[in-house]
Scaffold this motif. Sequence first.
Motif, PDB file in Angstrom:
ATOM      1  N   ALA A   1       7.092   2.672 -10.614  1.00 21.03           N
ATOM      2  CA  ALA A   1       6.692   3.915 -11.276  1.00 21.03           C
ATOM      3  C   ALA A   1       5.717   4.732 -10.436  1.00 21.03           C
ATOM      4  CB  ALA A   1       6.064   3.598 -12.633  1.00 21.03           C
ATOM      5  N   ASP A   2       5.079   4.086  -9.458  1.00 17.63           N
ATOM      6  CA  ASP A   2       4.100   4.767  -8.603  1.00 17.63           C
ATOM      7  C   ASP A   2       4.471   4.616  -7.130  1.00 17.63           C
ATOM      8  OD1 ASP A   2       1.994   5.524 -10.667  1.00 17.63           O
ATOM      9  OD2 ASP A   2       2.176   3.367 -11.013  1.00 17.63           O
ATOM     10  N   ALA A   3       5.767   4.694  -6.847  1.00 14.79           N
ATOM     11  CA  ALA A   3       6.259   4.426  -5.498  1.00 14.79           C
ATOM     12  C   ALA A   3       5.778   5.469  -4.500  1.00 14.79           C
ATOM     13  CB  ALA A   3       7.784   4.375  -5.499  1.00 14.79           C
TER      14      ALA A   3
ATOM     15  N   TYR B   1       6.212  -0.323  -2.781  1.00 13.40           N
ATOM     16  CA  TYR B   1       7.373   0.275  -3.436  1.00 13.40           C
ATOM     17  C   TYR B   1       7.620   1.653  -2.827  1.00 13.40           C
ATOM     18  CZ  TYR B   1       7.271  -3.495  -6.823  1.00 13.40           C
ATOM     19  OH  TYR B   1       7.315  -4.745  -7.411  1.00 13.40           O
ATOM     20  N   ILE B   2       8.884   1.896  -2.442  1.00 16.93           N
ATOM     21  CA  ILE B   2       9.263   3.110  -1.729  1.00 16.93           C
ATOM     22  C   ILE B   2      10.395   3.799  -2.485  1.00 16.93           C
ATOM     23  CG2 ILE B   2      10.139   4.074   0.427  1.00 16.93           C
ATOM     24  CD1 ILE B   2       7.383   2.835   0.737  1.00 16.93           C
ATOM     25  N   ALA B   3      10.280   5.115  -2.662  1.00 12.77           N
ATOM     26  CA  ALA B   3      11.343   5.925  -3.262  1.00 12.77           C
ATOM     27  C   ALA B   3      11.576   7.149  -2.379  1.00 12.77           C
ATOM     28  CB  ALA B   3      10.959   6.345  -4.678  1.00 12.77           C
ATOM     29  N   GLN B   4      12.605   7.917  -2.691  1.00 13.57           N
ATOM     30  CA  GLN B   4      12.884   9.105  -1.886  1.00 13.57           C
ATOM     31  C   GLN B   4      11.681  10.052  -1.879  1.00 13.57           C
ATOM     32  OE1 GLN B   4      15.304   9.855   0.139  1.00 13.57           O
ATOM     33  NE2 GLN B   4      14.567  11.916   0.584  1.00 13.57           N
ATOM     34  N   THR B   5      11.097  10.272  -3.031  1.00 11.30           N
ATOM     35  CA  THR B   5       9.873  11.076  -3.145  1.00 11.30           C
ATOM     36  C   THR B   5       8.838  10.261  -3.910  1.00 11.30           C
ATOM     37  OG1 THR B   5      10.671  12.092  -5.196  1.00 11.30           O
ATOM     38  CG2 THR B   5      11.128  13.260  -3.140  1.00 11.30           C
ATOM     39  N   ALA B   6       7.583  10.592  -3.725  1.00 10.26           N
ATOM     40  CA  ALA B   6       6.515   9.854  -4.388  1.00 10.26           C
ATOM     41  C   ALA B   6       6.685   9.918  -5.902  1.00 10.26           C
ATOM     42  CB  ALA B   6       5.160  10.414  -3.979  1.00 10.26           C
ATOM     43  N   GLN B   7       6.398   8.808  -6.549  1.00 14.29           N
ATOM     44  CA  GLN B   7       6.511   8.714  -7.994  1.00 14.29           C
ATOM     45  C   GLN B   7       5.126   8.458  -8.595  1.00 14.29           C
ATOM     46  OE1 GLN B   7       9.783   9.047  -9.506  1.00 14.29           O
ATOM     47  NE2 GLN B   7      10.085   9.705  -7.368  1.00 14.29           N
ATOM     48  N   GLY B   8       4.864   9.015  -9.766  1.00 15.62           N
ATOM     49  CA  GLY B   8       3.613   8.759 -10.459  1.00 15.62           C
ATOM     50  C   GLY B   8       2.410   9.044  -9.588  1.00 15.62           C
ATOM     51  N   ALA B   9       1.540   8.032  -9.464  1.00 14.52           N
ATOM     52  CA  ALA B   9       0.330   8.180  -8.665  1.00 14.52           C
ATOM     53  C   ALA B   9       0.592   8.050  -7.175  1.00 14.52           C
ATOM     54  CB  ALA B   9      -0.701   7.140  -9.104  1.00 14.52           C
ATOM     55  N   GLY B  10       1.815   7.627  -6.805  1.00 12.23           N
ATOM     56  CA  GLY B  10       2.166   7.523  -5.386  1.00 12.23           C
ATOM     57  C   GLY B  10       1.380   6.474  -4.635  1.00 12.23           C
TER      58      GLY B  10
ATOM     59  N   PHE C   1       6.114   7.331   4.000  1.00 12.82           N
ATOM     60  CA  PHE C   1       5.165   6.238   4.206  1.00 12.82           C
ATOM     61  C   PHE C   1       5.816   5.139   5.043  1.00 12.82           C
ATOM     62  CE2 PHE C   1       3.255   2.171   3.146  1.00 12.82           C
ATOM     63  CZ  PHE C   1       1.895   2.444   3.212  1.00 12.82           C
ATOM     64  N   PHE C   2       7.050   4.776   4.690  1.00 14.91           N
ATOM     65  CA  PHE C   2       7.794   3.740   5.419  1.00 14.91           C
ATOM     66  C   PHE C   2       8.028   4.162   6.862  1.00 14.91           C
ATOM     67  CE2 PHE C   2      11.503   1.416   6.831  1.00 14.91           C
ATOM     68  CZ  PHE C   2      11.465   0.198   6.174  1.00 14.91           C
ATOM     69  N   ASN C   3       8.321   5.415   7.077  1.00 12.16           N
ATOM     70  CA  ASN C   3       8.718   5.902   8.403  1.00 12.16           C
ATOM     71  C   ASN C   3       7.544   6.304   9.300  1.00 12.16           C
ATOM     72  OD1 ASN C   3      11.437   5.518   7.891  1.00 12.16           O
ATOM     73  ND2 ASN C   3      11.770   7.608   7.165  1.00 12.16           N
ATOM     74  N   THR C   4       6.322   6.033   8.878  1.00 11.97           N
ATOM     75  CA  THR C   4       5.138   6.364   9.667  1.00 11.97           C
ATOM     76  C   THR C   4       4.577   5.106  10.306  1.00 11.97           C
ATOM     77  OG1 THR C   4       4.608   8.221   8.209  1.00 11.97           O
ATOM     78  CG2 THR C   4       2.823   7.367   9.589  1.00 11.97           C
ATOM     79  N   SER C   5       4.492   5.075  11.620  1.00 13.41           N
ATOM     80  CA  SER C   5       4.069   3.861  12.323  1.00 13.41           C
ATOM     81  C   SER C   5       2.657   3.442  11.959  1.00 13.41           C
ATOM     82  CB  SER C   5       4.180   4.068  13.837  1.00 13.41           C
ATOM     83  OG  SER C   5       3.340   5.131  14.266  1.00 13.41           O
ATOM     84  N   GLY C   6       1.802   4.400  11.621  1.00  9.82           N
ATOM     85  CA  GLY C   6       0.429   4.069  11.262  1.00  9.82           C
ATOM     86  C   GLY C   6       0.302   3.292   9.971  1.00  9.82           C
ATOM     87  N   ASN C   7       1.378   3.199   9.206  1.00  7.59           N
ATOM     88  CA  ASN C   7       1.351   2.443   7.955  1.00  7.59           C
ATOM     89  C   ASN C   7       1.877   1.018   8.116  1.00  7.59           C
ATOM     90  OD1 ASN C   7       0.341   4.660   6.523  1.00  7.59           O
ATOM     91  ND2 ASN C   7       2.408   5.487   6.213  1.00  7.59           N
ATOM     92  N   TRP C   8       2.031   0.587   9.353  1.00  9.12           N
ATOM     93  CA  TRP C   8       2.514  -0.760   9.641  1.00  9.12           C
ATOM     94  C   TRP C   8       1.514  -1.475  10.542  1.00  9.12           C
ATOM     95  CZ3 TRP C   8       7.751  -2.622   8.604  1.00  9.12           C
ATOM     96  CH2 TRP C   8       8.542  -1.722   7.881  1.00  9.12           C
TER      97      TRP C   8
END
Length: 667
Positions: free
Chosen positions: A56-58, A41-50, A63-70
């Motif tokens: 609620a914890d997006a 789950y992705i939001a503009q800024t981290a939500q909840g626990a991130g 995170f989406f735009n970082t190649s190391g997360n893919w």
Amino acid sequence: MNLRPTRKNNPAHRFTEKFAFSLAAFALLAFAVTGRAADFYIAQTAQGAGTGTDAADAEAVSFFNTSGNWSSPTKVAGKISPGDTVHLCGTISTALTVQAGGTSENIITVRFEPGAKMSAPTWNSQSAINIGSNSYITVDGGATGIIGGHNGNPALANGIIECTANGTGLANSNDDKGIACIDCSNVTVQGIFFRDLYVHVGGAGEDDPNRYGCGFTAHWNGSAGPTHITCNNCIFHDMATGMGFGYGPSSTNFTMSNCTAYNCNWGGNAADDGAPTSLNSLSVHDCYFFNWQNWSAPFADVEANLHHNGFYAWAESGGSLTGVTYYNNYCGPGYDTQSSSGLFISGNVGNILIYDNVLMTDSSPGPDDALIFVWIHTGTQSGVRIYNNTMVGSAGIGCGINVYAGNGTSLTTYDIKNNLFSGIGTGIVRYYNAQSLMTADYNVGYNLSPGTPYSDSPTDSSISLTFAQWQADGYDAHGSNGNPNLNSSYVPQPPSVAIGTGTNLSAYFTLDAAGLEQSPAAWDIGAYVPQAASPIFSPVGGTYTSAQTVTISTTTSGATIRYTTDGSGPSETNGTLYSGPVSISATTPLYAMAFESGFADSSTALSSYTINSTSTPTPTPTPTPTPTTTPAPAASGGGGAPSYWFLGFLAFVGILRWRLRKTQALT
């Protein structure tokens, strides 16, 4: 005597084996966990626990735009990998860049959660979602039904991609894109509402030559050309182009379907990006294109740059395009003098089939070329079939079909049949007739302009022909200029010269624009087939204390009725031909259908009768059943990912059996 410990009683060896066994089991369980399709789950800024585990914890967009997360093609826990779904939450104002692709077995899906959108004043001449050259990607707006096309419901839309300040006289004037990919394959965009990517203002005093803004673009960029690109069930408004295909070498399978585009210069286009590019198979169907007037301007430089079309396909820059199909599209109204056509094709294009489209003009001028315009002027390709289209107007304005040949190295063949023209200026126009072969027959042209109903010319200047002259030249021997008697939905009603007078074209298609079957014995002319009225029962179904005598009727004059009492569905080859009242003496489901030449078969009517001598008669109407279909099996998580838990379990059992055999052998 050998005092060395045996394998069976060596403690160190037993420990090693047990450790290896445990390690293998742990590895299999880890594989089972990491192999499962995951949700991020992705939001503009981290939500909840991130953590990204739910809305609620997006995670933040970073995170989406970082190649190391893919990871691709290998599945890695905690990373966006093949089979995973990325959920977009809330309003996102930072552009997203896909870092890796899926696989043919496991696509990566980016899905808009309810109420999610991508919104910014401008995307700074970039795209809101950049897929790059990655493949096996689906971007899903999360629409709850069909939102695009003439029968779509925009209220069912969900995911939005928009600009809020980009266009004529606004804070920004940038060439923004909603979604973009280059040299990609197997990319699908569906269920998204694209809006205001470039709000162009036309009319007197405006001189904005910018052809900016595109909803979804897939283009060649020097590598392998894009293939298997699909845009389905989307809405586009206020941008230069809704869907833009730019094909490269050996591109195949571009599809735009169930989409709506309005206030766009082009609803969609497919273009060669130079030699030696080629595209095999372009399909545009069930789309709705209208209202181009905001792209008009009174200045010559702007007019040359902005000629408006519903969909425009071409091969003008050294490439080639073959296998073009336009069907079930609805174009207009809202043309003007700078509108070229509703459906436009030009250049080195061949194997074209255009059928079951409805195109309308109104009191506004245009389109300038024709509602359907085909100009094959380069290359050697041939074969243009234009069948069963309906073109209507109210002020004798515009041309229905314009076929234009010139400069090609071989004769272009045009086959024009079963088309219906009503209330427009000219039905069919052909230019450079010495460079094409044309067959035109079984067409209806009603209430056309008295002076120019048809034209056939050896040059680029028209030569007007009356209907009698047109027939004398060998065209429409089976055609008519009589009244098709169209209703408000452009369906012919009896009496009509369009019902049952067409030629059978079932080698190419059998359904009309509404999905009704053409009568095999007598095809209709135009995009729509009238449907026989569903049978009516008297008395209606219900519970009765004695046998009933039931009459069956239909309001379609001359129709025959077949009925069944065994629970099967009637058809033209199944059931009893109705010739008089039917006696019902026991509990019976009574099904009936009506059939008439030139009409689609009626829907199936059902009336159920319960005969119970101890009951008081309480007749109650029985609703016509809705045909049922077998639901498609639910897709497994991650685009059909295998059950890694199950595979891990099988491997675990296999190792356990092997360990037992080894233990038995040592003992």
